[in-house]
Design a protein around this motif. Sequence first.
Motif, PDB file in Angstrom:
ATOM      1  N   HIS A   1       0.845  -1.111  -0.217  1.00 48.14           N
ATOM      2  CA  HIS A   1       0.148   0.204   0.145  1.00 48.14           C
ATOM      3  C   HIS A   1       0.867   1.360   0.014  1.00 48.14           C
ATOM      4  CE1 HIS A   1       1.156   0.206   4.351  1.00 48.14           C
ATOM      5  NE2 HIS A   1       0.274   1.582   4.161  1.00 48.14           N
ATOM      6  N   ARG A   2       0.189   2.436  -0.428  1.00 50.99           N
ATOM      7  CA  ARG A   2       0.899   3.790  -0.143  1.00 50.99           C
ATOM      8  C   ARG A   2       0.126   4.733  -0.375  1.00 50.99           C
ATOM      9  NH1 ARG A   2       4.018   4.052  -6.068  1.00 50.99           N
ATOM     10  NH2 ARG A   2       4.406   6.217  -5.310  1.00 50.99           N
ATOM     11  N   PHE A   3       0.497   6.027  -0.150  1.00 48.26           N
ATOM     12  CA  PHE A   3      -0.343   7.322  -0.222  1.00 48.26           C
ATOM     13  C   PHE A   3       0.309   7.861  -1.374  1.00 48.26           C
ATOM     14  CE2 PHE A   3      -1.447   5.827   4.025  1.00 48.26           C
ATOM     15  CZ  PHE A   3      -2.663   6.060   3.890  1.00 48.26           C
ATOM     16  N   ALA A   4      -0.502   8.673  -2.172  1.00 51.46           N
ATOM     17  CA  ALA A   4       0.001   9.227  -3.429  1.00 51.46           C
ATOM     18  C   ALA A   4      -0.676  10.571  -3.738  1.00 51.46           C
ATOM     19  CB  ALA A   4      -0.027   8.311  -4.502  1.00 51.46           C
ATOM     20  N   GLU A   5      -0.058  11.556  -4.158  1.00 50.45           N
ATOM     21  CA  GLU A   5      -1.004  12.485  -4.629  1.00 50.45           C
ATOM     22  C   GLU A   5      -2.038  12.173  -5.592  1.00 50.45           C
ATOM     23  OE1 GLU A   5      -0.551  15.754  -3.486  1.00 50.45           O
ATOM     24  OE2 GLU A   5       0.842  15.372  -2.213  1.00 50.45           O
ATOM     25  N   LEU A   6      -3.014  12.832  -5.744  1.00 48.80           N
ATOM     26  CA  LEU A   6      -3.859  12.374  -6.617  1.00 48.80           C
ATOM     27  C   LEU A   6      -3.438  12.059  -8.124  1.00 48.80           C
ATOM     28  CD1 LEU A   6      -6.937  11.487  -7.044  1.00 48.80           C
ATOM     29  CD2 LEU A   6      -7.249  13.970  -7.454  1.00 48.80           C
ATOM     30  N   GLY A   7      -2.474  13.055  -8.682  1.00 45.42           N
ATOM     31  CA  GLY A   7      -2.167  12.955 -10.116  1.00 45.42           C
ATOM     32  C   GLY A   7      -1.246  11.638 -10.168  1.00 45.42           C
ATOM     33  N   GLU A   8      -0.522  11.539  -9.134  1.00 43.61           N
ATOM     34  CA  GLU A   8       0.297  10.085  -9.366  1.00 43.61           C
ATOM     35  C   GLU A   8      -0.451   8.852  -8.991  1.00 43.61           C
ATOM     36  OE1 GLU A   8       3.910   8.044  -6.953  1.00 43.61           O
ATOM     37  OE2 GLU A   8       3.151   9.949  -6.091  1.00 43.61           O
ATOM     38  N   ALA A   9      -1.481   9.082  -8.029  1.00 40.87           N
ATOM     39  CA  ALA A   9      -2.525   7.820  -8.057  1.00 40.87           C
ATOM     40  C   ALA A   9      -3.026   7.503  -9.271  1.00 40.87           C
ATOM     41  CB  ALA A   9      -3.449   8.191  -6.885  1.00 40.87           C
ATOM     42  N   LEU A  10      -3.469   8.577 -10.029  1.00 38.58           N
ATOM     43  CA  LEU A  10      -4.259   8.221 -11.309  1.00 38.58           C
ATOM     44  C   LEU A  10      -3.332   7.626 -12.449  1.00 38.58           C
ATOM     45  CD1 LEU A  10      -6.270  11.718 -11.637  1.00 38.58           C
ATOM     46  CD2 LEU A  10      -7.261   9.545 -10.910  1.00 38.58           C
ATOM     47  N   LEU A  11      -2.188   7.676 -12.231  1.00 38.13           N
ATOM     48  CA  LEU A  11      -1.150   7.140 -13.086  1.00 38.13           C
ATOM     49  C   LEU A  11      -1.009   5.949 -12.775  1.00 38.13           C
ATOM     50  CD1 LEU A  11       1.581  10.092 -13.366  1.00 38.13           C
ATOM     51  CD2 LEU A  11      -0.085   9.183 -15.167  1.00 38.13           C
ATOM     52  N   LEU A  12      -1.244   5.296 -11.601  1.00 37.36           N
ATOM     53  CA  LEU A  12      -1.179   3.989 -10.908  1.00 37.36           C
ATOM     54  C   LEU A  12      -2.534   3.100 -11.119  1.00 37.36           C
ATOM     55  CD1 LEU A  12       1.534   5.049  -8.045  1.00 37.36           C
ATOM     56  CD2 LEU A  12       2.031   3.746 -10.334  1.00 37.36           C
ATOM     57  N   LEU A  13      -3.293   3.980 -10.994  1.00 42.38           N
ATOM     58  CA  LEU A  13      -4.756   2.807 -10.897  1.00 42.38           C
ATOM     59  C   LEU A  13      -5.115   2.293 -12.266  1.00 42.38           C
ATOM     60  CD1 LEU A  13      -6.808   5.685  -8.744  1.00 42.38           C
ATOM     61  CD2 LEU A  13      -5.841   3.240  -8.049  1.00 42.38           C
ATOM     62  N   SER A  14      -5.770   1.303 -12.265  1.00 45.25           N
ATOM     63  CA  SER A  14      -6.093   0.561 -13.258  1.00 45.25           C
ATOM     64  C   SER A  14      -7.108   1.533 -14.245  1.00 45.25           C
ATOM     65  CB  SER A  14      -6.850  -0.850 -12.939  1.00 45.25           C
ATOM     66  OG  SER A  14      -8.012  -0.518 -12.470  1.00 45.25           O
ATOM     67  N   ALA A  15      -7.270   1.239 -15.281  1.00 50.11           N
ATOM     68  CA  ALA A  15      -8.158   2.274 -16.199  1.00 50.11           C
ATOM     69  C   ALA A  15      -9.564   2.489 -15.683  1.00 50.11           C
ATOM     70  CB  ALA A  15      -8.186   1.940 -17.456  1.00 50.11           C
ATOM     71  N   PRO A  16     -10.315   1.560 -15.311  1.00 46.24           N
ATOM     72  CA  PRO A  16     -11.581   1.817 -15.140  1.00 46.24           C
ATOM     73  C   PRO A  16     -11.412   2.659 -13.448  1.00 46.24           C
ATOM     74  CG  PRO A  16     -11.595  -0.623 -15.633  1.00 46.24           C
ATOM     75  CD  PRO A  16     -10.152   0.053 -15.433  1.00 46.24           C
ATOM     76  N   VAL A  17     -10.923   2.016 -12.659  1.00 48.06           N
ATOM     77  CA  VAL A  17     -10.892   2.880 -11.462  1.00 48.06           C
ATOM     78  C   VAL A  17     -10.234   4.288 -11.641  1.00 48.06           C
ATOM     79  CG1 VAL A  17      -9.821   2.666  -8.874  1.00 48.06           C
ATOM     80  CG2 VAL A  17     -10.315   0.803 -10.002  1.00 48.06           C
ATOM     81  N   ARG A  18      -9.280   4.756 -12.514  1.00 48.03           N
ATOM     82  CA  ARG A  18      -8.819   5.757 -12.651  1.00 48.03           C
ATOM     83  C   ARG A  18      -9.923   6.549 -13.023  1.00 48.03           C
ATOM     84  NH1 ARG A  18      -5.767   4.862 -17.107  1.00 48.03           N
ATOM     85  NH2 ARG A  18      -4.049   3.785 -15.837  1.00 48.03           N
ATOM     86  N   ARG A  19     -10.479   6.178 -14.176  1.00 43.45           N
ATOM     87  CA  ARG A  19     -11.727   7.202 -14.494  1.00 43.45           C
ATOM     88  C   ARG A  19     -12.669   7.531 -13.475  1.00 43.45           C
ATOM     89  NH1 ARG A  19     -11.207   3.338 -18.803  1.00 43.45           N
ATOM     90  NH2 ARG A  19     -13.182   2.429 -18.366  1.00 43.45           N
ATOM     91  N   ARG A  20     -13.040   6.573 -12.710  1.00 44.08           N
ATOM     92  CA  ARG A  20     -13.962   6.891 -11.543  1.00 44.08           C
ATOM     93  C   ARG A  20     -13.498   7.785 -10.470  1.00 44.08           C
ATOM     94  NH1 ARG A  20     -14.555   1.365  -9.992  1.00 44.08           N
ATOM     95  NH2 ARG A  20     -15.237   1.253 -12.102  1.00 44.08           N
ATOM     96  N   VAL A  21     -12.264   7.412 -10.192  1.00 47.05           N
ATOM     97  CA  VAL A  21     -11.743   8.416  -8.985  1.00 47.05           C
ATOM     98  C   VAL A  21     -11.419   9.691  -9.782  1.00 47.05           C
ATOM     99  CG1 VAL A  21      -9.461   8.405  -7.726  1.00 47.05           C
ATOM    100  CG2 VAL A  21     -10.698   6.305  -7.748  1.00 47.05           C
ATOM    101  N   MET A  22     -10.862   9.857 -10.804  1.00 41.65           N
ATOM    102  CA  MET A  22     -10.756  11.079 -11.595  1.00 41.65           C
ATOM    103  C   MET A  22     -11.901  12.112 -11.524  1.00 41.65           C
ATOM    104  SD  MET A  22      -8.923  12.211 -15.258  1.00 41.65           S
ATOM    105  CE  MET A  22     -10.276  11.001 -16.203  1.00 41.65           C
ATOM    106  N   GLU A  23     -12.913  11.302 -11.816  1.00 39.10           N
ATOM    107  CA  GLU A  23     -14.429  12.071 -11.859  1.00 39.10           C
ATOM    108  C   GLU A  23     -14.996  12.311 -10.631  1.00 39.10           C
ATOM    109  OE1 GLU A  23     -15.452  13.724 -14.280  1.00 39.10           O
ATOM    110  OE2 GLU A  23     -14.404  12.815 -16.116  1.00 39.10           O
ATOM    111  N   ALA A  24     -14.769  11.595  -9.703  1.00 34.99           N
ATOM    112  CA  ALA A  24     -15.458  11.613  -8.304  1.00 34.99           C
ATOM    113  C   ALA A  24     -14.470  12.540  -7.314  1.00 34.99           C
ATOM    114  CB  ALA A  24     -15.827  10.450  -7.848  1.00 34.99           C
ATOM    115  N   ALA A  25     -13.196  12.175  -7.498  1.00 36.63           N
ATOM    116  CA  ALA A  25     -12.035  13.061  -6.201  1.00 36.63           C
ATOM    117  C   ALA A  25     -12.481  14.475  -5.955  1.00 36.63           C
ATOM    118  CB  ALA A  25     -11.097  12.549  -6.629  1.00 36.63           C
ATOM    119  N   GLY A  26     -12.691  14.945  -5.072  1.00 41.31           N
ATOM    120  CA  GLY A  26     -12.585  16.374  -4.767  1.00 41.31           C
ATOM    121  C   GLY A  26     -13.899  16.949  -4.939  1.00 41.31           C
TER     122      GLY A  26
END
Length: 157
Positions: free
Chosen positions: A114-139
């Motif tokens: 596990h790790r903690f990442a800035e949102l931009g870094e996390a989006l680069l690491l997350l799988s595509a479906p999770v990335r899209r979901r987190v990108m649209e919902a976070a914040g």
Amino acid sequence: MAEPSYEIPRIPASAGALIYDSRDQLLILKPTYKKGWTIPGGQIDPGESPWEACRRETEEECGLVLESARLACVDFRPAGRQRPGGVRFLFDCGKFSDDVLGEIRLQEEEIEEHRFAELGEALLLLSAPVRRRVMEAAGRDHTVYLEDGRLVPGVDA
């Protein structure tokens, strides 16, 4: 006269958690059973609510107990060639103290890191479906409706 027989449609569903540290970094997990990183969460068991599943999966995967959250998004994933599709619920569980996050215990069979990442870094690491979901919902301060991780024209975001 016999009643017509039919099967009630079933749709798979899962729930995930956005969990932040005191510096607004997102908790991400590296699963043992698939490529890429993800967020805490998993499949909803029969009879379980999305919030109950989010709480159970988060506690199982990393030992964190969720007490409160805000529904951040509902994401409909269409079926694919090798996946059934379904509905994904994402809960924003807010910030946790460093003391609480220091107690993270990973479920070794399913989570290798596990790790903690800035949102931009996390989006680069997350799988595509999770990335899209987190990108649209976070914040956001309101719930969004997505289809395959994307905002839907005509649905208020």
